[in-house]
Every structure is written in C-alpha cells, then in structure tokens.
Design an enzyme around this catalytic site. Structure first.
Site, short mmCIF file in Angstrom:
data_model
loop_
_atom_site.label_atom_id
_atom_site.label_comp_id
_atom_site.label_asym_id
_atom_site.label_seq_id
_atom_site.Cartn_x
_atom_site.Cartn_y
_atom_site.Cartn_z
N SER A 146 0.75 -1.32 0.22
CA SER A 146 0.07 0.01 -0.20
C SER A 146 0.80 1.32 0.02
O SER A 146 1.98 1.18 0.47
CB SER A 146 -0.88 0.07 1.20
OG SER A 146 -1.41 -1.21 1.43
N HIS B 151 0.16 15.82 -1.89
CA HIS B 151 0.58 16.95 -2.73
C HIS B 151 0.26 18.23 -2.50
O HIS B 151 -1.28 18.04 -2.48
CB HIS B 151 0.78 16.62 -4.14
CG HIS B 151 1.52 15.25 -4.54
ND1 HIS B 151 2.91 15.09 -4.69
CD2 HIS B 151 0.90 14.28 -5.04
CE1 HIS B 151 3.25 13.88 -4.91
NE2 HIS B 151 1.94 13.39 -5.32
N CYS C 258 -4.42 -2.50 -0.54
CA CYS C 258 -4.23 -4.06 -1.00
C CYS C 258 -4.83 -4.99 0.16
O CYS C 258 -3.91 -5.24 0.96
CB CYS C 258 -3.08 -4.42 -1.94
SG CYS C 258 -3.63 -5.94 -2.87
#
Length: 267
Positions: free
Chosen positions: A117, A122, A145
């Site tokens: 994972s 950002h 996941c």
C-alpha cells in the site's frame, strides 16, 4: 454486512486494490501582493512537508499499516509532497464493526493491517492573476491492497484541514477469489462515500454523489454551507471594509467556491 466469522473464505491473499482520493480546497481573499505572499507563506508553514508527514503517519496508524519508507519534499517557491510506502500482514484483530459502511476513527489505536500500500499528499497553493483570490489545494491518495478500505481514514483527513470544498473519489480495482475459484470484484458493502462521513460533518456541507455502481466507482463532492466573510480575509476583518466592498468580495469568493464545486467556469 457479513461479520468477521461470516466473511467469505478467500483463496490466498486478498488482491483487491482500493483507492481513495481526497482533495480539499481552502480559499482566501488577498487584496494586495503582500497579502498574497503572506497567505502563501502561512500555508507553506501550516502544511509543510513535516506537518503533512505527521498527518499521513496518523492515517497509516488508522488503517493499521507499518511504514516502510518516507519521502518528503518542500518545494520552492511553494508547495510540498510526501509519499509513504506501507506494508503489513493480514487482518486478524480488527475491532467489532470496523468492516461496516461507517465513519472511521480518529488516530488513537492501530486497528488493522495492510500490505502493498501507499499514501501520498501533494499541495498546490495558487492565486488569481487579477481578482485577489488565493486558493490552496491538497491532494491525498490512499491505496490499500487487502481487506481494509482506506475510506476509514476519511474522517481523520477531514479533521486535518480547514476545508471549503472537498472532492472524494473511491474505486475498487481488480479481483480476488474465494476458495472455490469464484471471482469477487468487491468485498464490502458501499452505496455512497457519505456513509463514511460523520453526521456532524455532513450537516456542515452541501453534498452531491456521482456513483457508477457496476464499475465500483464512487464520487462525492462537498461545499461548506455557512459563509462568514471574516473567515476568508487575511489579516483584517470585514468591519474595516465598506458594505459595497464586502459584497464585491463575497461574490468573488462564492463564485470561486461554486466553480470548484461544479467543476466549471461561471460567468
């Protein structure tokens, strides 16, 4: 919703990939170049790489992952990015109700474990070239996941930023198999991202859903209901402005919010 004991037995590891994109916008009116520069400096200080790393570390704790690697960077002249790679084993000790379609916790305990994972953030401070509007945007992506949905981190993310507009996208990709070889393209109940948002938060926002259920794609956007001009002025109060100026600035800010909410320019 299936209980832990009732959940379908899988063949091997859960290979479903669950991705949450959380985007927030903070809007400010900056009437001069000096105010704009001061606002951007304030944002860069409030949400620098170290602060963002702490937020993502808390998200990691909420979803129960272990940090493998952290990469962070403050940019010139503005903005920052953080990427965390996380990993762990299968879910064994998730608390009661953790798999239900409901808001996740704030970061108090480690709740479950994930594998393969990552979490990224950002930031994008920017401003209008003429009209005095400055906008700060942060994009956060949480990909997991395994069994746990990253939607359980949504509650905490909303509490981590001062947010006027939010857009949220959630998608489940791939498939996993049960012990009989039958493919599963989703392993949990969901009909709206809003079900993972606390009621007191939903009461503060107007919200719209756009969902494509056959493709396991879910989208929700939100706009703050209450408007107080003082929350959008940097370094002074509306009482120092004329009534006409207050109305002019109010219309500029509300138009900016509507354009971000509806995703189009409005004349």
């Amino acid at each position: 919703m299936l209980t832990r004991e009732q959940r379908i037995q899988l063949h091997g590891f859960n290979n479903l990939t669950k991705s949450l994109s959380f985007n927030m916008y903070d809007i400010c009116y900056t009437r001069t170049k000096e105010e704009r520069e001061a606002y951007i400096a304030y944002i860069d200080e409030q949400y620098n790489a170290d602060r963002l790393t702490k937020i993502l570390e808390d998200v990691t704790s909420i979803i129960g992952a272990h940090i493998l690697n952290v990469a962070k960077q403050d940019y010139e002249p503005q903005g920052a990015s953080v990427t965390i790679l996380v990993s762990e084993g299968p879910v064994d000790d998730a608390p009661k109700g953790f798999f239900k379609e409901s808001p996740g916790p704030l970061p108090e305990t480690v709740l479950a474990h994930l594998d393969k994972s990552h979490i990224t953030v950002h930031t994008y401070p920017e401003y209008h070239p003429h009209e005095g509007i400055s906008t700060f945007r942060a994009d956060i992506d949480v990909a997991t996941c395994g069994e746990i949905s990253p939607l359980k981190a949504l509650n905490y993310l909303m509490h981590s930023f001062d947010t006027d507009i939010m857009t949220m996208d959630y998608r489940v990709r791939g498939f996993t198999r049960d012990i009989n070889g039958h493919k599963l393209f989703i392993d949990h109940d969901i009909n709206s991202i809003q079900n993972y948002i606390p009621e007191e938060v939903k009461d503060e926002y107007d919200m719209i859903d756009v969902n494509i259920y056959p493709e396991n794609i879910f989208h929700t956007k939100a706009k703050l209901k209450e408007f107080d001009l003082n929350n959008y002025l940097f370094g002074y109060k509306k009482e120092s402005l004329t009534d006409e100026k207050q109305e002019e600035i109010t219309q500029l800010i509300k138009r900016e919010m509507d354009e971000l909410y509806y995703g189009k320019n409005i004349k």
